[in-house]
Design a protein around this motif. Structure first.
Motif, mmCIF file in Angstrom:
data_model
loop_
_atom_site.group_PDB
_atom_site.id
_atom_site.type_symbol
_atom_site.label_atom_id
_atom_site.label_comp_id
_atom_site.label_asym_id
_atom_site.label_seq_id
_atom_site.Cartn_x
_atom_site.Cartn_y
_atom_site.Cartn_z
ATOM 1 N N ASP A 236 0.819 -1.017 -0.131
ATOM 2 C CA ASP A 236 0.176 0.000 0.074
ATOM 3 C C ASP A 236 0.817 1.192 0.022
ATOM 4 O OD1 ASP A 236 -2.496 -1.247 -0.306
ATOM 5 O OD2 ASP A 236 -2.917 -0.913 2.078
ATOM 6 N N LYS A 239 2.429 1.618 -3.472
ATOM 7 C CA LYS A 239 1.229 2.089 -4.204
ATOM 8 C C LYS A 239 0.715 3.570 -4.128
ATOM 9 C CE LYS A 239 -3.420 0.451 -6.446
ATOM 10 N NZ LYS A 239 -4.188 -0.528 -6.321
ATOM 11 N N PHE A 240 0.693 4.023 -2.934
ATOM 12 C CA PHE A 240 0.266 5.255 -2.513
ATOM 13 C C PHE A 240 1.418 6.387 -3.088
ATOM 14 C CE2 PHE A 240 0.537 8.606 1.059
ATOM 15 C CZ PHE A 240 -0.500 9.373 0.440
ATOM 16 N N LEU A 390 -6.190 1.587 -2.292
ATOM 17 C CA LEU A 390 -5.497 0.608 -1.440
ATOM 18 C C LEU A 390 -6.198 -0.491 -0.829
ATOM 19 C CD1 LEU A 390 -3.517 3.455 0.119
ATOM 20 C CD2 LEU A 390 -2.903 2.413 -2.119
ATOM 21 N N SER A 392 -5.684 -1.435 2.466
ATOM 22 C CA SER A 392 -6.059 -0.610 3.656
ATOM 23 C C SER A 392 -5.845 0.772 3.732
ATOM 24 C CB SER A 392 -5.232 -1.573 4.855
ATOM 25 O OG SER A 392 -5.654 -2.954 5.009
ATOM 26 N N PRO A 393 -6.532 1.546 2.958
ATOM 27 C CA PRO A 393 -6.118 2.992 3.064
ATOM 28 C C PRO A 393 -6.426 3.479 4.420
ATOM 29 C CG PRO A 393 -8.316 2.541 2.206
ATOM 30 C CD PRO A 393 -7.892 1.419 2.379
#
Length: 434
Positions: A236, A239-240, A390, A392-393
């Motif tokens: 995540d 990706k963030f 994501l 788990s944003p």
């Protein structure tokens, strides 16, 4: 002035303000919205806060109309402004002589309920000779009883009294009790009651020494220890970071509308926080003057060192700017500005862009909102994280990312000097345990 306050405050004009964001997280028919926005006969806390801000400006300017909780009677043609003031709990403007009576049924009922529970516990622990009201306990002789009652209000576990179910109640009660003791002190000074004044002053001193240094600290540490917040997923985080770069590259820097200005602010602010692992409050407080005083990396390195740098290190120095901002405890920490964020910051700090977007020329902040404040850093990170698809944003938060970085560093073979560099960048102080 607006005719439908709830519709106004929950509309687009105030949608990015912190209190409105918190309220909008509740269902529209929830008690939270009913209490803070809609209320009854004008007793909405947000409405009262707005009226209070207006009245303070009127008193400061010495011109304008005061907004009171009720209209004057037909036979009242004028009134003395000194006779009116805001309720400390709900900010409703009332005649000062009735504020004490009003607080018995104040909209800020959560405060009253908590104090009522405290008083019930106090009455089982002691019986002051002066009476059984809360003020009778706010004296040095009963400070220990007040502290014990506060712990009982936190709902200790029957099997383990040291385990408190709601430790935050003690933190809230600390503020409420200080405010009540201060009111007692003011009343005693005005009435000339020396004994009452001395007792109230001594109680406040005990609150300052005992409550803040012992009770609050222990409970706050316990609450933090018990709160389990999972670290962000490595995938995540990657990706963030990619999403932030893509959004920065796609940003429309020709559109000067407020909606586009705000979008660019969110991307730039979230990028700076994520790239630097800075605290949101430090970044959101970045001023225009600090940004204009930024320095390029090469300016900070002496010529002898520059000659020994690798090609990649030269590239980093040329493409990044450094802004010194105030961190925790007044310590100045560096804020690195990467090449992909520079155009966005130039956009949001442009006088023409800010004027077209409706940003006040008197707002001194880089990440200015439509009023006199800022678009909060925490809100920026959360907003962009939820758009990045994501897993788990909710874990992508500034504090969590700082924890993730600290955890990863512990698994790396870094020298003491490298460790110090990282600690200094994060704005921490290195403490070595024996």
């Amino acid at each position: 002035m607006v005719s439908n306050f709830a519709q106004h405050v929950l509309g687009k004009q105030h949608h990015d303000e912190q209190e409105v964001v918190e309220i909008m997280s509740h269902d529209k028919q929830s008690k939270e919205i009913q209490k803070k926005v809609k209320g009854s006969s004008g007793n909405a806390i947000l409405r009262n806060k707005g009226d209070n801000m207006h009245n303070v400006k009127v008193l400061h300017k010495k011109s304008g109309e005061l907004l009171l909780s009720r209209r004057l009677n037909e036979d009242e043609t004028s009134f003395a402004k000194e006779d009116y003031g805001p309720c400390p709990s709900c900010f409703e403007w009332l005649r000062i002589t009735i504020i004490a009576r009003h607080q018995q049924n104040c909209p800020a009922s959560a405060v009253m309920r908590l104090l009522s529970r405290l008083l019930l516990h106090l009455r089982t622990l002691a019986r002051p000779a002066t009476g059984i009201f809360l003020e009778d306990f706010l004296v040095p002789a009963h400070f220990a009883d007040v502290a014990e009652a506060a712990l009982l209000t936190c709902s200790p576990d029957e099997r383990d009294p040291e385990n408190l179910k709601t430790p935050s109640h003690a933190l809230k009660l600390g503020s409420d009790l200080k405010r009540l003791a201060s009111m007692t002190l003011v009343s005693a000074i005005k009435s000339g009651d020396e004994g009452r004044r001395r007792r109230a002053k001594d109680f406040l001193k005990l609150m300052e020494i005992e409550w803040s240094t012992k009770l609050e600290r222990v409970l706050l540490q316990e609450r933090k220890h018990r709160k389990k917040v999972p670290l962000p997923l490595p995938a995540d985080i990657e990706k963030f970071a990619t999403h932030l770069k893509d959004e920065a590259r796609r940003a429309d820097l020709d559109d000067h509308s407020f909606s586009n200005y705000k979008k660019v602010v969110l991307i730039a602010e979230a990028s700076l926080i994520a790239y630097n692992r800075r605290r949101p409050g430090e970044v959101q407080a970045l001023s225009l003057s600090d940004y204009k005083a930024r320095r390029s990396g090469e300016d900070e390195v002496c010529p002898e060192v520059v000659g020994k740098l690798t090609q990649f290190e030269h590239y980093l120095l040329k493409t990044q700017d450094v802004i010194m901002i105030r961190g925790k405890h007044g310590k100045f920490v560096p804020l690195l500005v990467s090449a992909d964020i520079k155009p966005l910051l130039d956009f949001v700090t442009s006088a023409n862009v800010r004027q077209d977007a409706g940003i006040s020329s008197s707002n001194p902040y880089v990440f200015a909102n439509s009023g006199a404040g800022v678009i909060r850093g925490g809100h920026a990170v959360a907003s962009v994280a939820h758009e990045a698809e994501l897993v788990s944003p909710e874990r992508i938060r500034a504090t969590n990312c700082r924890r993730f970085m600290a955890t990863m560093i512990q698994g790396l073979d870094v020298s003491p000097q490298q460790q110090k560099w990282i600690i200094d960048h994060l704005g921490h102080t290195l403490v070595r345990c024996a």
